[in-house]
Design a protein around this motif. Structure first.
Motif, short mmCIF file in Angstrom:
data_model
loop_
_atom_site.label_atom_id
_atom_site.label_comp_id
_atom_site.label_asym_id
_atom_site.label_seq_id
_atom_site.Cartn_x
_atom_site.Cartn_y
_atom_site.Cartn_z
N ALA A 369 0.83 -1.20 0.00
CA ALA A 369 0.00 0.00 0.00
C ALA A 369 0.87 1.25 0.00
O ALA A 369 1.97 1.27 0.55
CB ALA A 369 -0.91 0.00 1.23
N VAL A 370 0.33 2.30 -0.64
CA VAL A 370 1.03 3.58 -0.74
C VAL A 370 0.16 4.65 -0.09
O VAL A 370 -1.04 4.74 -0.40
CB VAL A 370 1.27 3.96 -2.22
CG1 VAL A 370 2.13 5.22 -2.31
CG2 VAL A 370 1.91 2.82 -2.97
N ARG A 371 0.77 5.41 0.78
CA ARG A 371 0.02 6.50 1.41
C ARG A 371 -0.48 7.47 0.34
O ARG A 371 0.27 7.81 -0.59
CB ARG A 371 0.88 7.23 2.43
CG ARG A 371 0.23 7.38 3.78
CD ARG A 371 1.20 7.85 4.81
NE ARG A 371 1.66 9.23 4.54
CZ ARG A 371 2.62 9.83 5.24
NH1 ARG A 371 3.22 9.16 6.22
NH2 ARG A 371 2.98 11.06 4.96
N ARG A 372 -1.71 7.91 0.46
CA ARG A 372 -2.33 8.68 -0.61
C ARG A 372 -1.72 10.06 -0.79
O ARG A 372 -1.93 10.71 -1.83
CB ARG A 372 -3.84 8.77 -0.37
CG ARG A 372 -4.54 7.42 -0.52
CD ARG A 372 -5.95 7.45 0.00
NE ARG A 372 -6.82 8.29 -0.84
CZ ARG A 372 -8.08 8.55 -0.54
NH1 ARG A 372 -8.63 8.06 0.57
NH2 ARG A 372 -8.81 9.30 -1.34
N ASP A 373 -0.95 10.53 0.18
CA ASP A 373 -0.30 11.84 0.04
C ASP A 373 1.13 11.71 -0.50
O ASP A 373 1.88 12.69 -0.53
CB ASP A 373 -0.29 12.60 1.36
CG ASP A 373 0.46 11.86 2.47
OD1 ASP A 373 0.69 10.64 2.32
OD2 ASP A 373 0.79 12.48 3.49
N PHE A 374 1.50 10.50 -0.96
CA PHE A 374 2.82 10.31 -1.58
C PHE A 374 2.89 11.18 -2.83
O PHE A 374 2.06 11.04 -3.74
CB PHE A 374 2.99 8.83 -1.92
CG PHE A 374 4.32 8.48 -2.54
CD1 PHE A 374 5.51 8.95 -2.01
CD2 PHE A 374 4.38 7.63 -3.64
CE1 PHE A 374 6.73 8.59 -2.57
CE2 PHE A 374 5.58 7.27 -4.21
CZ PHE A 374 6.77 7.76 -3.67
N PRO A 375 3.86 12.09 -2.93
CA PRO A 375 3.88 13.04 -4.06
C PRO A 375 4.05 12.40 -5.43
O PRO A 375 3.73 13.03 -6.44
CB PRO A 375 5.08 13.95 -3.72
CG PRO A 375 5.26 13.82 -2.25
CD PRO A 375 4.89 12.41 -1.93
N ALA A 376 4.54 11.16 -5.48
CA ALA A 376 4.73 10.50 -6.77
C ALA A 376 3.65 9.45 -7.02
O ALA A 376 3.86 8.48 -7.74
CB ALA A 376 6.11 9.86 -6.86
N LEU A 377 2.47 9.67 -6.43
CA LEU A 377 1.32 8.82 -6.71
C LEU A 377 0.37 9.59 -7.63
O LEU A 377 0.29 10.81 -7.58
CB LEU A 377 0.60 8.46 -5.41
CG LEU A 377 -0.56 7.45 -5.51
CD1 LEU A 377 -0.06 6.09 -5.95
CD2 LEU A 377 -1.27 7.33 -4.15
N PHE A 378 -0.33 8.85 -8.47
CA PHE A 378 -1.22 9.49 -9.44
C PHE A 378 -2.34 10.25 -8.75
O PHE A 378 -2.62 10.07 -7.56
CB PHE A 378 -1.76 8.47 -10.43
CG PHE A 378 -2.86 7.57 -9.91
CD1 PHE A 378 -4.06 7.47 -10.60
CD2 PHE A 378 -2.70 6.81 -8.76
CE1 PHE A 378 -5.08 6.63 -10.16
CE2 PHE A 378 -3.72 5.97 -8.30
CZ PHE A 378 -4.90 5.89 -9.01
#
Length: 529
Positions: A369-378
């Motif tokens: 899982a990737v935190r939704r505030d990760f700057p390199a997430l769509f």
């Protein structure tokens, strides 16, 4: 690295990163299968990009619009992207393997104002018989085609000066389509801010791109991986990229690595597997190669050992997806654990959670899982927010893969959460293949799953029930394969087809692809023993 280091300024256009290197420095070495060669400087590339920005504006395509492009590994691919992005126009990448229905779907769903296509591929667009209300212009590249504007002619008349459009960091830069488990492909929205974050993560923390390097990332322009590495991780770092326009041959790939003294290589596990089988591998001089990365699927131990023993070169795994950037991998300066996916690129943003959104202890299998505030997430799936929400649990976006982690935070892959097939680095939605097969007059029902393969990692396999009056035969298999290639991108076709009398289903009648996938895994294990 602090979070603030990954957040773009409010006003930001990713082409400004590349403009820093405007000089006679070599941007690209290009060679094709016939041995023709070209060298392009940063100044030449940037100038041509400005010309193409003028071309688009002259045609009435402005900031906020979108264009689709289908071009192979040619210099014009870079020019098209640089020109569109500089003008604040988003790019929809398209593979040359797409078929008419794939193309029309992307144009209509993505509301593209223009399509820019390598002349040899224009036929697939010309065969589209449905209306495309948004499409205003068709531009052919590297050749002229009836009913199409010529990019070369348009460029000849275009000025070489252009003031970069004042884009916001959250303006769309790329709209890349990716396969889903069910239904149509999803349009992944990436902003200029995503590019800012990507440039500060993958090239330094994984690829280890250094000043003066020659970098060869083999992905083609129809894919998000091309944007990741051949485009951004090369031009955004001011180094030199190698581009080879030709069919893959392992001996040729090794020769090019030697001839161009490549320092950084990024290619698929399939390419590494085939290179590892070349006779007299030690005759090639790869001493300039300081980094060799792989993405798309896991590397196997045998291939890793061959490169280590022959070239004293440690192959580095990397894991990411169209929706993000590199998320997990063998990071620069970190120990390698054979069989592991590596470690998260940024610990605070990438973890493993259960179905309620809680982090799991070490050794427990859960969802990557990737935190939704990760700057390199769509940002989202274009015009399909409900599909985005299906992949969200709490404050996390699920990648669709499952893993466990050890005490040192190395991740260990355990399989897909869904039915997506990854073959030779291609991501394939089973429903897309099933939909095509069901249109064949002989097919009553079918199910498509991943089947283990020693070269490609997995292949697409179809279990097919025939209609009454049709009998299974060796001749029917290539007929179904040809039918699939004709009606969807050829890389999706089933390399194996098994005729069956029934398919495993739930009580509600839904096909249980997981049961068929498990069957294929069991068969593969039995063959190995």
């Amino acid at each position: 690295m602090e979070l603030t280091d990954l957040i773009a300024p409010q006003k930001y256009n990713l082409t400004n990163e590349i403009d820093r290197f405007d000089s006679d420095r070599i941007a690209l070495y290009w060679e094709n299968e016939a041995g023709e060669k070209r060298t392009v400087t940063y100044h030449e590339l940037i100038q041509k990009g400005k010309q193409f920005a003028n071309v688009l504006n002259h045609l009435g395509i402005k900031k906020g619009d979108k264009i689709m492009t289908i071009v192979p590994r040619i210099i014009d691919a870079y020019v098209i992207y640089l020109g569109a992005l500089r003008a604040g126009i988003a790019v929809i990448p398209g593979s040359e393997m797409l078929r008419s229905k794939d193309i029309s779907y992307r144009i209509n769903q993505g509301e593209a104002k223009a399509i820019v296509v390598y002349e040899a591929f224009t036929e697939q667009v010309d065969h589209i018989d449905e209306t495309m209300p948004s499409l205003q212009h068709k531009i052919s590249v590297a050749g002229e085609s009836n009913g199409w504007l010529s990019m070369d002619r348009l460029m000849d008349q275009a000025p070489t000066t252009y003031t970069t459009v004042d884009t916001e960091k959250d303006d769309m830069a790329f709209l890349t389509y990716t396969s889903g488990t069910t239904g149509t492909p999803k349009g992944v929205v990436h902003t200029h801010a995503w590019a800012y974050a990507h440039l500060r993560i993958a090239p330094e923390r994984w690829l280890d791109v250094r000043e003066g390097d020659t970098v060869w990332a083999t992905a083609g322009p129809g894919w998000q991986k091309w944007i990741w590495s051949p485009f951004l991780s090369v031009l955004g770092k001011g180094v030199t990229g190698l581009v080879y326009f030709g069919r893959f041959h392992p001996e040729k790939q090794l020769q090019l690595l030697q001839d161009y003294k490549v320092n950084v290589l990024c290619c698929t596990p399939t390419e590494y597997r085939l290179m590892s089988k070349v006779d007299h591998l030690d005759h090639y001089d790869l001493s300039q190669l300081h980094t060799a990365c792989s993405a798309g699927e896991a590397l196997n131990r045998g291939v890793i050992d061959v490169f280590k023993n022959t070239f004293d070169l440690q192959l580095k795994d990397g894991y990411g997806q169209t929706e993000s950037t590199l998320l997990i991998g063998t990071l620069v300066g970190k120990d390698i654990r054979i069989g592991s996916m590596g470690q998260p690129i940024l610990d605070e943003f990438i973890t493993i959670i259960d179905e309620e959104g809680h982090e799991v202890p070490e050794g427990v299998v859960g969802n990557i899982a990737v935190r939704r505030d990760f700057p390199a997430l769509f940002k989202t799936y274009y015009q399909q927010p409900e599909r985005y929400q299906k992949s969200v649990i709490g404050n996390y976006f699920l990648t669709g893969d499952r893993a466990s982690r050890d005490k040192d935070n190395y991740f260990w892959f355990k399989g897909r959460r869904d039915d997506i097939i990854i073959s030779s680095g291609y991501t394939i939605g089973p429903s897309e293949v099933e939909d095509v097969l069901l249109k064949h007059e002989a097919v009553k029902d079918c199910a498509v799953v991943a089947s283990p393969d020693p070269v490609r990692g997995n292949i697409v396999k179809a279990f097919v029930i025939l209609k009454e009056g049709y009998k299974e035969s060796p001749a029917l298999i290539p007929e179904l394969q040809k039918f699939t290639k004709k009606n969807t991108a050829p890389y999706k076709y089933p390399r194996a087809i098994e005729f069956v009398s029934d398919l495993p289903k739930t009580v509600s009648g839904k096909i249980m692809r997981s049961a068929l996938r498990d069957l294929e895994l069991q068969r593969a294990k039995e063959q190995q023993n």
